[in-house]
Write a protein that holds these residues in place. Structure first.
Motif, short mmCIF file in Angstrom:
data_model
loop_
_atom_site.label_atom_id
_atom_site.label_comp_id
_atom_site.label_asym_id
_atom_site.label_seq_id
_atom_site.Cartn_x
_atom_site.Cartn_y
_atom_site.Cartn_z
N THR A 142 11.47 0.52 14.53
CA THR A 142 11.30 1.13 13.23
C THR A 142 10.13 0.44 12.53
N PHE A 143 9.41 1.21 11.73
CA PHE A 143 8.21 0.65 11.11
C PHE A 143 8.19 0.96 9.62
N SER A 144 7.57 0.06 8.88
CA SER A 144 7.41 0.28 7.46
C SER A 144 5.93 0.20 7.14
N ARG A 145 5.56 0.64 5.96
CA ARG A 145 4.19 0.45 5.53
C ARG A 145 4.06 -1.00 5.11
N ARG A 146 3.09 -1.67 5.69
CA ARG A 146 2.94 -3.06 5.27
C ARG A 146 1.50 -3.32 4.94
N TYR A 147 1.32 -3.96 3.87
CA TYR A 147 -0.02 -4.46 3.64
C TYR A 147 -0.10 -5.81 4.30
N ARG A 148 -1.06 -6.01 5.11
CA ARG A 148 -1.25 -7.30 5.74
C ARG A 148 -2.65 -7.77 5.45
N PRO A 149 -2.83 -9.02 5.14
CA PRO A 149 -4.20 -9.50 4.99
C PRO A 149 -4.90 -9.35 6.33
#
Lengths: 182, 297
Positions: free
Chosen positions: B131-138
């Motif tokens: 399962t995946f979520s929206r993630r902001y990653r640097p």
């Protein structure tokens, strides 16, 4: 009628907040930004959860890590695998054993883990610390002051748990005989 | 499925350890851990261990520890059953014998629960895998540690040569023994100490201070001060510090530098090594870098 409009607006606002957030959002945070009361927010969340499920678009609203988050549904895992071929590797059996011991018995020392598993567990502990799934929450009051390990908030996120009480209990545990036959 | 009665050479690599193997032997008999005859299981285990290919040296010791304990138990029981009175006093009183197999049974009970728990967990949908979520990653680059060094392999060889000269030209026989200290625990210790120093406003913590034996007094006096004071441990001679711990700490520091958790600076060989917090400092941030999915095509 006015209440319904207000609720519709709240559901809209909550949806927007959750869509735009990358990490799980706590109810308190939602209450703060929507300026609604907790009860209303909880109702809005339930409504939103149903609406999203009804859409059938491979997205669901999940309660995880003491917050709420929009995530893809597990039944879409196959296509996600093609979209993200470099997705995270699953943990090895040995590492998972160590994690299970910590998850269900925390806080726990390395020596306790090794006594249950019957093998050296320092590598698995390092892997789990690396992955952000466990951390040290104190030290045992005994010679050497060995560290005590517990799972982290991120552990809850990764396994989709609201909190530790959601860990599968005795009746829900899979029969491991199935596994040893594969 | 592996049938231990037919397989002549079992590949122990399939099991995660002696407990795993023992449990497998129990399940093979289609009975529960409660009901199984522990004596038979123990004998089978010993048979398998004697025939098995011990490929993984590290694991071998763990299998052998259980085997040795089972053997000791077996021989004690045999002796006792053949001549109890005449050997009284000569044979070590293992009156807790009947409990030993029961202890093992209890351990297996516990281990079985752990196996079921970990299997159940492995079936749960996991973030970043099922399962995946929206993630902001640097951006991944920002997290990468910048290594600034002019070190080269020749220099390393040179230093090693000097070290050999200092110990008289050769490294004598040495014993490999298991240490009580795990590097992961020392890593935790390093993070704690460096954080504490930073919180006190100290720019960097000296490595020799880290391994100083008398922590309370000496550290308070000279947080981060360069070595040279009488109280400071001397890593050259080993005075004032436990060499094993010092080596462990050194490995811990290397691991932490590799992970970008701390920075280490040494201006000249044999100078003090200064440790400080690097970014990112939180475990959570490290975890996020694993899921860099922003640039999916």
């Amino acid at each position: 009628m006015e209440n319904k409009i207000k609720m519709d607006e709240l559901v809209r606002d909550v949806g927007a907040v959750l869509f735009a957030s990358s990490r799980p959002v706590s109810v308190q945070k939602i209450v703060n930004v929507t300026e609604a009361d907790q009860e209303a927010v909880l109702s809005a969340l339930e409504i939103l959860k149903e609406k999203v499920a009804e859409l059938g678009i491979g997205v669901g609203l999940f309660e995880v890590a003491e917050g709420w988050q929009l995530r893809t549904t597990p039944d879409a895992a196959a296509v996600m695998e093609r979209l993200f071929p470099e997705r995270s590797k699953k943990l090895s059996r040995a590492t998972l054993e160590t994690l299970a011991i910590i998850a269900y018995r925390q806080p726990v020392m390395r020596s306790e883990i090794e006594s249950i598993r019957g093998v050296d567990s320092s590598y698995t502990l390092k892997t789990l610390v690396d992955a952000g799934l466990i951390s040290v929450i104190g030290r045992e009051d005994s010679p050497g002051n060995p560290p005590l390990f517990s799972t982290t908030k991120y552990f809850l996120e990764k396994f989709g748990l609201k909190d530790l009480t959601q860990l599968p209990t005795e009746g829900e545990l899979e029969d491991v005989l199935e596994e040893s036959n594969t | 499925m592996i049938d231990s009665t037919e397989t002549f050479n079992i590949d122990l690599g399939f099991f995660s350890g002696p407990m795993d193997l023992l449990l497998h032997l129990v399940h093979e008999k289609q009975v529960s851990v409660e009901e199984v005859d522990m004596l038979t299981v123990a004998q089978q285990y010993l048979d398998i261990i004697s025939r098995a290919k011990m490929v993984d040296l590290e694991r071998a010791s763990e299998y052998l520890v259980i085997a040795a304990t089972l053997l000791a138990y077996k021989s004690d029981t045999l002796v006792k059953s053949h001549s109890p009175e005449s050997l009284e006093g000569l044979v070590e009183d293992r009156s807790q014998d009947p409990n030993f197999l029961e202890e093992l049974r209890e351990r297996l009970r516990q281990y079985e629960i752990v196996k079921r728990q970990s299997f159940t967990m492995s079936e749960m949908p996991q973030l970043g895998a099922d399962t995946f979520s929206r993630r902001y990653r640097p951006n991944r680059e920002e997290l990468r540690v910048k290594y600034e060094t002019d070190a080269d392999p020749n220099r390393l060889a040179d230093l090693f040569g000097r070290l050999l000269k200092r110990v008289g030209g050769y490294i004598g026989g040495f014993k490999i023994a298991r240490s009580d200290i795990a590097v992961v625990e020392l890593m935790v210790g390093v993070i704690e100490k460096v954080s504490r120093a930073t919180a006190k406003g100290v720019a960097a913590l000296g490595f020799s201070m880290l391994v100083a034996e008398d922590l309370k007094l000496k550290l308070r006096k000279s947080w981060g001060a360069a070595s040279g004071s009488d109280d400071a441990p001397d890593l050259h001679t080993g005075k004032g510090t436990d060499i094993t711990r010092a080596i462990g700490y050194f490995l811990a520091v290397l691991e932490l530098v590799k992970r970008g958790v701390i920075g280490a600076v040494q201006n000249n060989p044999e100078d003090e090594i200064s440790l400080s917090e690097a970014k990112p400092a939180s475990i959570e941030d490290l975890a996020e870098s694993e899921f860099d999915l922003t640039q999916a095509a």
